[in-house]
Design a protein around this motif. Sequence first.
Motif, PDB file in Angstrom:
ATOM      1  N   ASN A 135       6.850  -1.037  12.453  1.00  0.00           N
ATOM      2  CA  ASN A 135       6.274  -2.084  13.293  1.00  0.00           C
ATOM      3  C   ASN A 135       5.576  -3.104  12.409  1.00  0.00           C
ATOM      4  OD1 ASN A 135       4.279   0.248  13.150  1.00  0.00           O
ATOM      5  ND2 ASN A 135       2.936  -1.229  14.159  1.00  0.00           N
ATOM      6  N   ILE A 136       5.412  -4.307  12.963  1.00  0.00           N
ATOM      7  CA  ILE A 136       4.756  -5.413  12.264  1.00  0.00           C
ATOM      8  C   ILE A 136       3.641  -5.919  13.168  1.00  0.00           C
ATOM      9  CG2 ILE A 136       5.021  -7.750  11.316  1.00  0.00           C
ATOM     10  CD1 ILE A 136       8.010  -7.057  10.838  1.00  0.00           C
ATOM     11  N   ASP A 137       2.496  -6.246  12.570  1.00  0.00           N
ATOM     12  CA  ASP A 137       1.365  -6.731  13.353  1.00  0.00           C
ATOM     13  C   ASP A 137       0.702  -7.890  12.612  1.00  0.00           C
ATOM     14  OD1 ASP A 137      -0.372  -6.784  15.489  1.00  0.00           O
ATOM     15  OD2 ASP A 137      -1.372  -4.901  15.017  1.00  0.00           O
ATOM     16  N   ASP A 138       0.198  -8.863  13.353  1.00  0.00           N
ATOM     17  CA  ASP A 138      -0.585  -9.959  12.768  1.00  0.00           C
ATOM     18  C   ASP A 138      -2.056  -9.565  12.807  1.00  0.00           C
ATOM     19  OD1 ASP A 138       1.609 -11.566  12.261  1.00  0.00           O
ATOM     20  OD2 ASP A 138       1.451 -12.626  14.168  1.00  0.00           O
ATOM     21  N   MET A 139      -2.780  -9.920  11.738  1.00  0.00           N
ATOM     22  CA  MET A 139      -4.184  -9.548  11.625  1.00  0.00           C
ATOM     23  C   MET A 139      -5.037 -10.797  11.391  1.00  0.00           C
ATOM     24  SD  MET A 139      -3.863  -6.016   9.396  1.00  0.00           S
ATOM     25  CE  MET A 139      -3.337  -6.803   7.878  1.00  0.00           C
ATOM     26  N   ALA A 140      -6.065 -10.954  12.213  1.00  0.00           N
ATOM     27  CA  ALA A 140      -6.986 -12.091  12.087  1.00  0.00           C
ATOM     28  C   ALA A 140      -7.956 -11.825  10.936  1.00  0.00           C
ATOM     29  CB  ALA A 140      -7.751 -12.291  13.390  1.00  0.00           C
ATOM     30  N   PRO A 141      -8.313 -12.879  10.191  1.00  0.00           N
ATOM     31  CA  PRO A 141      -9.233 -12.701   9.067  1.00  0.00           C
ATOM     32  C   PRO A 141     -10.644 -12.310   9.516  1.00  0.00           C
ATOM     33  CG  PRO A 141      -8.730 -15.035   9.394  1.00  0.00           C
ATOM     34  CD  PRO A 141      -7.880 -14.262  10.356  1.00  0.00           C
ATOM     35  N   GLN A 142     -11.339 -11.637   8.604  1.00  0.00           N
ATOM     36  CA  GLN A 142     -12.761 -11.294   8.763  1.00  0.00           C
ATOM     37  C   GLN A 142     -13.062 -10.512  10.044  1.00  0.00           C
ATOM     38  OE1 GLN A 142     -14.618 -11.712   6.256  1.00  0.00           O
ATOM     39  NE2 GLN A 142     -14.047 -13.559   5.163  1.00  0.00           N
ATOM     40  N   THR A 143     -12.174  -9.577  10.416  1.00  0.00           N
ATOM     41  CA  THR A 143     -12.403  -8.779  11.621  1.00  0.00           C
ATOM     42  C   THR A 143     -12.341  -7.288  11.282  1.00  0.00           C
ATOM     43  OG1 THR A 143     -10.069  -8.680  12.243  1.00  0.00           O
ATOM     44  CG2 THR A 143     -11.352 -10.527  13.113  1.00  0.00           C
ATOM     45  N   ASP A 144     -12.916  -6.491  12.157  1.00  0.00           N
ATOM     46  CA  ASP A 144     -12.836  -5.039  12.030  1.00  0.00           C
ATOM     47  C   ASP A 144     -11.862  -4.452  13.052  1.00  0.00           C
ATOM     48  OD1 ASP A 144     -14.617  -4.989   9.922  1.00  0.00           O
ATOM     49  OD2 ASP A 144     -16.348  -4.469  11.156  1.00  0.00           O
ATOM     50  N   ASP A 145     -11.052  -5.313  13.687  1.00  0.00           N
ATOM     51  CA  ASP A 145     -10.041  -4.822  14.627  1.00  0.00           C
ATOM     52  C   ASP A 145      -9.056  -3.952  13.854  1.00  0.00           C
ATOM     53  OD1 ASP A 145     -11.304  -6.503  16.409  1.00  0.00           O
ATOM     54  OD2 ASP A 145      -9.781  -8.070  16.274  1.00  0.00           O
ATOM     55  N   THR A 146      -8.672  -2.818  14.440  1.00  0.00           N
ATOM     56  CA  THR A 146      -7.734  -1.935  13.754  1.00  0.00           C
ATOM     57  C   THR A 146      -6.295  -2.281  14.122  1.00  0.00           C
ATOM     58  OG1 THR A 146      -7.987  -0.271  15.495  1.00  0.00           O
ATOM     59  CG2 THR A 146      -9.357  -0.019  13.524  1.00  0.00           C
ATOM     60  N   HIS A 147      -5.438  -2.118  13.143  1.00  0.00           N
ATOM     61  CA  HIS A 147      -3.995  -2.338  13.278  1.00  0.00           C
ATOM     62  C   HIS A 147      -3.341  -1.092  12.701  1.00  0.00           C
ATOM     63  CE1 HIS A 147      -4.751  -6.585  14.171  1.00  0.00           C
ATOM     64  NE2 HIS A 147      -5.739  -6.439  13.308  1.00  0.00           N
ATOM     65  N   CYS A 148      -2.653  -0.329  13.559  1.00  0.00           N
ATOM     66  CA  CYS A 148      -2.138   0.981  13.155  1.00  0.00           C
ATOM     67  C   CYS A 148      -0.615   1.035  13.221  1.00  0.00           C
ATOM     68  CB  CYS A 148      -2.711   2.072  14.055  1.00  0.00           C
ATOM     69  SG  CYS A 148      -4.514   2.183  14.011  1.00  0.00           S
ATOM     70  N   SER A 149      -0.063   1.910  12.391  1.00  0.00           N
ATOM     71  CA  SER A 149       1.379   2.145  12.438  1.00  0.00           C
ATOM     72  C   SER A 149       1.720   2.885  13.727  1.00  0.00           C
ATOM     73  CB  SER A 149       1.826   2.956  11.218  1.00  0.00           C
ATOM     74  OG  SER A 149       1.167   4.208  11.144  1.00  0.00           O
ATOM     75  N   ALA A 150       2.917   2.610  14.252  1.00  0.00           N
ATOM     76  CA  ALA A 150       3.360   3.231  15.503  1.00  0.00           C
ATOM     77  C   ALA A 150       3.738   4.695  15.305  1.00  0.00           C
ATOM     78  CB  ALA A 150       4.540   2.457  16.087  1.00  0.00           C
ATOM     79  N   LYS A 151       3.953   5.097  14.056  1.00  0.00           N
ATOM     80  CA  LYS A 151       4.246   6.492  13.727  1.00  0.00           C
ATOM     81  C   LYS A 151       3.849   6.708  12.264  1.00  0.00           C
ATOM     82  CE  LYS A 151       9.063   6.211  12.257  1.00  0.00           C
ATOM     83  NZ  LYS A 151      10.418   6.688  12.507  1.00  0.00           N
ATOM     84  N   PHE A 207       0.861  -1.171   0.000  1.00  0.00           N
ATOM     85  CA  PHE A 207       0.000   0.000   0.000  1.00  0.00           C
ATOM     86  C   PHE A 207       0.903   1.228   0.000  1.00  0.00           C
ATOM     87  CE2 PHE A 207      -2.336  -3.485   1.709  1.00  0.00           C
ATOM     88  CZ  PHE A 207      -3.639  -3.312   1.271  1.00  0.00           C
ATOM     89  N   VAL A 208       0.693   2.114  -0.960  1.00  0.00           N
ATOM     90  CA  VAL A 208       1.505   3.321  -1.085  1.00  0.00           C
ATOM     91  C   VAL A 208       0.591   4.523  -0.878  1.00  0.00           C
ATOM     92  CG1 VAL A 208       3.037   4.656  -2.588  1.00  0.00           C
ATOM     93  CG2 VAL A 208       3.001   2.149  -2.760  1.00  0.00           C
ATOM     94  N   PHE A 209       0.968   5.384   0.054  1.00  0.00           N
ATOM     95  CA  PHE A 209       0.181   6.574   0.370  1.00  0.00           C
ATOM     96  C   PHE A 209       0.928   7.816  -0.116  1.00  0.00           C
ATOM     97  CE2 PHE A 209      -0.989   3.223   3.266  1.00  0.00           C
ATOM     98  CZ  PHE A 209      -2.378   3.274   3.240  1.00  0.00           C
ATOM     99  N   ASP A 210       0.184   8.910  -0.313  1.00  0.00           N
ATOM    100  CA  ASP A 210       0.772  10.137  -0.851  1.00  0.00           C
ATOM    101  C   ASP A 210       1.770  10.793   0.094  1.00  0.00           C
ATOM    102  OD1 ASP A 210      -0.738   9.852  -3.179  1.00  0.00           O
ATOM    103  OD2 ASP A 210      -2.418  10.985  -2.337  1.00  0.00           O
ATOM    104  N   ALA A 211       1.523  10.695   1.378  1.00  0.00           N
ATOM    105  CA  ALA A 211       2.386  11.334   2.373  1.00  0.00           C
ATOM    106  C   ALA A 211       2.384  10.488   3.644  1.00  0.00           C
ATOM    107  CB  ALA A 211       1.874  12.743   2.682  1.00  0.00           C
ATOM    108  N   PRO A 212       3.437  10.597   4.445  1.00  0.00           N
ATOM    109  CA  PRO A 212       3.467   9.845   5.703  1.00  0.00           C
ATOM    110  C   PRO A 212       2.354  10.300   6.652  1.00  0.00           C
ATOM    111  CG  PRO A 212       5.656  10.663   5.147  1.00  0.00           C
ATOM    112  CD  PRO A 212       4.686  11.329   4.220  1.00  0.00           C
ATOM    113  N   GLU A 213       1.606   9.333   7.144  1.00  0.00           N
ATOM    114  CA  GLU A 213       0.566   9.546   8.155  1.00  0.00           C
ATOM    115  C   GLU A 213       0.458   8.268   8.967  1.00  0.00           C
ATOM    116  OE1 GLU A 213      -3.252  11.115   6.961  1.00  0.00           O
ATOM    117  OE2 GLU A 213      -2.394  11.877   5.105  1.00  0.00           O
ATOM    118  N   VAL A 214      -0.174   8.344  10.135  1.00  0.00           N
ATOM    119  CA  VAL A 214      -0.469   7.122  10.873  1.00  0.00           C
ATOM    120  C   VAL A 214      -1.512   6.382  10.047  1.00  0.00           C
ATOM    121  CG1 VAL A 214      -1.489   6.149  12.965  1.00  0.00           C
ATOM    122  CG2 VAL A 214       0.127   8.056  13.130  1.00  0.00           C
TER     123      VAL A 214
END
Length: 159
Positions: A114-130, A82-89
Amino acid sequence: MTGMFSRRRALQRACQSLAALMLVWAAPAHAQTTTSAQTGLPVAKLTAGIHVIRAEVADTESTRRTGLMFRDALPDNDGMLFVFDAPEVQCFWMRNTPLPLSIAFIADDGTIVNIDDMAPQTDDTHCSAKPVRYALEMAQGWFDMRGVQAGQRIAGLPR
């Protein structure tokens, strides 16, 4: 140190709340328009040390929103960048994604934040540390099995 930890915790909670609000706001329109896996995305060849990654590139709002939804398989060294236009959380969830995934949040210079594991079919959020400009999703455990950790670099990122 305690003040910095509580500010970071407050920022993480704020990001999670914002992501949850975005889910509520975006879900109805998104659910009506996306019902199948996207194909035909450009591919980038990335490296993590000696490991070569074939990453489909999601660099528009539409391709980022769909991501790996509805995919039922992911070859060994394939993923999605995933490539974003500018750095953001950046925050991700796994709605309509049947595959368990791991996500690496990556700074402009290629350093994994940071690296995070994500469970399938969930709406739990996983965010960058910065704030980051890139996120790389791979099959769950891919980073661990290859010893790729936060602080290491991913090479070959598009600019």
